[in-house]
Design an enzyme around this catalytic site. Structure first.
Site, mmCIF file in Angstrom:
data_model
loop_
_atom_site.group_PDB
_atom_site.id
_atom_site.type_symbol
_atom_site.label_atom_id
_atom_site.label_comp_id
_atom_site.label_asym_id
_atom_site.label_seq_id
_atom_site.Cartn_x
_atom_site.Cartn_y
_atom_site.Cartn_z
ATOM 1 N N LYS A 218 0.825 -1.217 0.000
ATOM 2 C CA LYS A 218 0.000 0.000 0.000
ATOM 3 C C LYS A 218 0.861 1.270 0.000
ATOM 4 C CE LYS A 218 -2.551 -1.019 3.649
ATOM 5 N NZ LYS A 218 -2.060 -2.358 3.958
ATOM 6 N N ARG B 14 -10.535 2.400 9.227
ATOM 7 C CA ARG B 14 -10.024 1.082 9.602
ATOM 8 C C ARG B 14 -11.145 0.106 9.968
ATOM 9 N NH1 ARG B 14 -4.839 -0.453 10.661
ATOM 10 N NH2 ARG B 14 -4.107 1.691 10.560
ATOM 11 N N ARG C 275 11.609 -10.712 5.449
ATOM 12 C CA ARG C 275 12.314 -9.428 5.504
ATOM 13 C C ARG C 275 13.410 -9.446 6.577
ATOM 14 N NH1 ARG C 275 7.960 -4.950 5.155
ATOM 15 N NH2 ARG C 275 7.478 -5.634 7.254
ATOM 16 N N ARG D 120 12.767 -8.363 12.556
ATOM 17 C CA ARG D 120 12.031 -7.635 13.594
ATOM 18 C C ARG D 120 10.970 -8.552 14.201
ATOM 19 N NH1 ARG D 120 9.917 -2.161 10.866
ATOM 20 N NH2 ARG D 120 8.491 -3.733 10.078
ATOM 21 N N ARG E 137 -1.600 -10.438 12.737
ATOM 22 C CA ARG E 137 -1.973 -9.175 12.092
ATOM 23 C C ARG E 137 -3.008 -9.411 10.980
ATOM 24 N NH1 ARG E 137 3.617 -6.762 10.256
ATOM 25 N NH2 ARG E 137 2.325 -5.153 9.287
#
Length: 220
Positions: free
Chosen positions: A13, A88, A127, A161, A172
């Site tokens: 996004k 949201r 990542r 992370r 999430r």
């Protein structure tokens, strides 16, 4: 154009928002930026948001809506905006509709970037960030470092992370499906949703997005 951008975490996004804002000459309004700006400038909404955050509580919808309303009333948003991270949930979407109606305005499109769940997990969980410089980012599949665990640019240690772990990503996604995805159905009922498969190169997705946002023969 007045556009709302939706999609799961890892859908790209931010990348698409930056491109669209530049090419459509409208501001990119992200919830994260709104919070940071209001808190750093110590606006009353920022102070209110921080009091909830410091207490470990969720910031109420009214505060987020207030920040978004203030930002959308700025001169640079007069001819449109791109909302990212707001609304949201359905109650925020309803508040946005009411806000726009009061100004005799309406949304032009809700851009839904669609990505398969396993692709999202792969993108985020793969990542790796450099401890010396967090702007140095690698990926175990798409952008491997020359030496495993070592930053190509500065030799720093690469790490994952905590919020990029597979378990966290799946949590999430669960939150996204439960809280945010219903706004897509809400906007579908209003005939505003434009769905784009956000899989492939950034350039390919961008081309699809621009094509999808073109008015049809009726000018809609």
């Amino acid at each position: 154009m007045r556009i709302v951008l939706v999609g799961p975490p890892g859908a790209g996004k931010g990348t698409q928002a930056a491109f669209l804002a530049k090419n459509l000459s409208i501001p990119h309004i992200s919830t994260g930026d709104l919070f940071r700006a209001n808190i750093s400038q110590q606006t009353w909404l920022g102070k209110l948001a921080k009091s909830y955050m410091d207490a470990g509580d969720l910031v109420p919808d009214e505060v987020t809506i207030g920040m978004a309303k203030d930002r959308m009333e700025k001169p640079d948003a007069e001819n449109g905006f791109l909302l990212d991270g707001f609304p949201r949930n359905v109650s925020q979407a309803e508040a946005l509709d009411e806000m726009l109606r009061s100004e005799s305005m309406k949304l032009d499109a809700v851009l839904d970037l669609e990505v398969p769940e396993e692709e999202v997990v792969k993108r985020i969980a793969g990542r790796r960030i450099c401890r010396k410089d967090s702007s140095h980012v690698f990926h175990l599949t798409y952008s491997k470092p020359k030496k495993e665990g070592v930053c190509d640019a500065c030799g720093g240690e690469l790490y994952q992370r905590d919020d990029d772990s597979e378990a966290t990503v799946r949590t999430r996604l669960e939150v996204y499906h439960t809280q945010t995805e219903p706004i897509t159905d809400y906007y579908k009922a209003h005939g505003l949703v434009v769905t784009v498969a956000a899989v492939g190169t950034v350039e390919d997705v961008t081309t699809c997005v621009m094509e999808a946002l073109k008015p049809d023969e009726d000018g809609k």
